[in-house]
Write a protein that holds these residues in place. Structure first.
Motif, mmCIF file in Angstrom:
data_model
loop_
_atom_site.group_PDB
_atom_site.id
_atom_site.type_symbol
_atom_site.label_atom_id
_atom_site.label_comp_id
_atom_site.label_asym_id
_atom_site.label_seq_id
_atom_site.Cartn_x
_atom_site.Cartn_y
_atom_site.Cartn_z
ATOM 1 N N ALA A 287 6.036 0.387 1.760
ATOM 2 C CA ALA A 287 6.435 -1.055 2.088
ATOM 3 C C ALA A 287 5.002 -2.075 2.129
ATOM 4 N N ASP A 288 4.820 -2.470 0.534
ATOM 5 C CA ASP A 288 3.668 -3.309 0.812
ATOM 6 C C ASP A 288 3.722 -4.787 1.109
ATOM 7 N N GLN A 289 2.868 -5.794 2.280
ATOM 8 C CA GLN A 289 3.334 -7.353 2.171
ATOM 9 C C GLN A 289 2.252 -7.769 2.238
ATOM 10 N N GLY A 290 1.889 -7.676 0.415
ATOM 11 C CA GLY A 290 0.471 -8.151 0.029
ATOM 12 C C GLY A 290 -0.080 -8.550 -0.690
ATOM 13 N N LEU B 173 7.774 -6.775 -0.266
ATOM 14 C CA LEU B 173 7.947 -7.205 0.496
ATOM 15 C C LEU B 173 8.158 -8.954 -0.478
ATOM 16 N N ASP B 174 8.426 -9.477 0.239
ATOM 17 C CA ASP B 174 8.104 -11.252 -0.284
ATOM 18 C C ASP B 174 6.869 -11.481 0.633
ATOM 19 N N ARG B 175 7.136 -11.211 2.027
ATOM 20 C CA ARG B 175 5.250 -12.036 2.266
ATOM 21 C C ARG B 175 4.941 -11.031 3.258
ATOM 22 N N ASN B 176 3.466 -11.235 4.173
ATOM 23 C CA ASN B 176 3.520 -9.975 4.787
ATOM 24 C C ASN B 176 4.440 -10.947 6.396
ATOM 25 N N TRP B 177 4.684 -9.504 6.144
ATOM 26 C CA TRP B 177 5.592 -9.912 8.080
ATOM 27 C C TRP B 177 5.193 -9.256 9.424
ATOM 28 N N GLY B 178 4.048 -8.659 9.344
ATOM 29 C CA GLY B 178 3.291 -8.128 10.651
ATOM 30 C C GLY B 178 4.175 -6.783 10.516
ATOM 31 N N VAL B 179 2.642 -5.942 11.973
ATOM 32 C CA VAL B 179 3.788 -5.067 12.518
ATOM 33 C C VAL B 179 4.829 -4.797 12.495
#
Length: 344
Positions: free
Chosen positions: A57-60, A84-90
């Motif tokens: 899952a890439d977060q940006g 993913l739509d944005r960085n959701w953190g860990v």
């Protein structure tokens, strides 16, 4: 803090999903560091002895790094890369990556780590199968280059370090490499998105323990970590803020009053002042209060946020008993979490 439904991520490369049922989903969060992430993906795909699927899952990541990941995954039948739509953190990232799969077990592997052996994943799943009351298997985390203990990833009482190659019950686990039974993950509500990163494993573990389960450290099941213990923690950015905020917030979530947390808060301020980030620590205290006041347990899970006598006894036997008195425990917790922080 639920496990979904989440908005569908953008499919980038690899299979749409596994063709059939799997024993385990391996989840890897990506945010640049393409070379290390590609190695982690290869290590996961090389695991043998069970049916698995690898979810990345890439977060940006920067476009050039995402392109490298896409090329590495290609049209692999046993791996999927999504954005993913944005960085959701860990915490939030793992929730969303976990929701992509259906495997009965979920193994989270840091994108700068690799499995120590080809059967590490199979043995982690076997450990969960052998003991149904285990909610999570915590792996031994070793320095990639040397095989020595990654001291920056030792999340247990320092007195247990001589038992790093053995096994013991614990009250948390280290995120760099761990396995969780999917049914238990869902029953406990997954991770708290609000944490973003830091202490999310401890928060989950408290709910699992409160439900009558155990966390089992297994030193014979290992991953190798490429982040040096001497340079892992950085005093720049907001790391100290998250460390302090999240630990205080978790305490309040489970019924500890703000006044009772004051010794811990003050100890954190001393540590932060010594390292030039006093402002982060002070802001973290106010932010923790704000999060705690806004927190409401999910419907039907209220009981998981008040530690039962059995849970308190488990924590006392498997953590507090190894740390000594309160003052010693607070000091050791801070120092062991940041064993070689930069002196700047």
């Amino acid at each position: 803090m639920s496990l979904g439904p989440y908005p569908a991520p953008v499919h980038v490369a690899g299979a749409a999903g596994p063709p059939g049922r799997t024993d385990a989903d391996v989840i890897i969060l990506a945010l640049d560091r393409a070379e290390d992430t590609i190695a982690a993906i290869a290590s996961a795909r090389a695991q043998t002895g069970l049916a698995k699927h690898v979810w990345v899952a890439d977060q940006g990541s920067k476009p050039e790094n995402l392109a490298l990941l896409a090329a590495a995954v290609g049209d692999a039948p046993d791996a999927t890369l999504v954005r993913l739509d944005r960085n959701w953190g860990v915490a939030g990232g793992r929730n969303r990556a976990t929701a992509l799969g259906t495997g009965r077990c979920v193994f989270a592997l840091d994108n700068d780590a690799e499995f120590a052996t080809a059967d590490t994943l199979a043995r982690a799943v076997e450990a969960l199968d052998d003991e149904p009351d285990i909610a999570a298997v915590a792996c031994r985390i070793q320095v990639f280059a040397t095989g020595a203990e990654d001291l920056s990833s030792w999340g247990y009482p320092p007195s247990l370090l001589p038992r790093a190659a053995g096994a013991f019950d614990a009250v948390t686990f280290v995120g760099a490499g761990h396995g969780i039974r999917r049914a238990d993950f869902e029953a406990a509500g997954g991770y708290d998105d609000a944490l973003f990163f830091c202490w999310e494993e401890f928060d989950f573990a408290l709910r699992a323990i409160n439900a009558g389960q155990r966390i089992r450290y297994r030193g014979d099941i290992a991953v190798r970590h490429k982040v040096s213990g001497e340079h892992r923690f950085s005093w720049s950015g907001t790391r100290w803020f998250h460390f302090v905020r999240n630990r205080l917030y978790i305490g309040m979530k489970y019924g500890t009053g703000a006044l009772a947390l004051m010794p811990r808060f003050l100890a954190y301020q001393v540590k932060g002042a010594r390292n030039g980030v006093l402002g982060q620590g002070l802001r973290a205290g106010l932010a923790a209060l704000k999060l705690a006041r806004a927190f409401r347990p999910p419907a039907g899970q209220e009981a998981l946020y008040r530690l039962t006598p059995a849970a308190q006894a488990y924590i006392a036997a498997n953590d507090a008993a190894h740390r000594g008195g309160m003052a010693k425990r607070v000091r050791a917790e801070i120092l062991s979490a940041l064993p070689s922080a930069a002196k700047s």
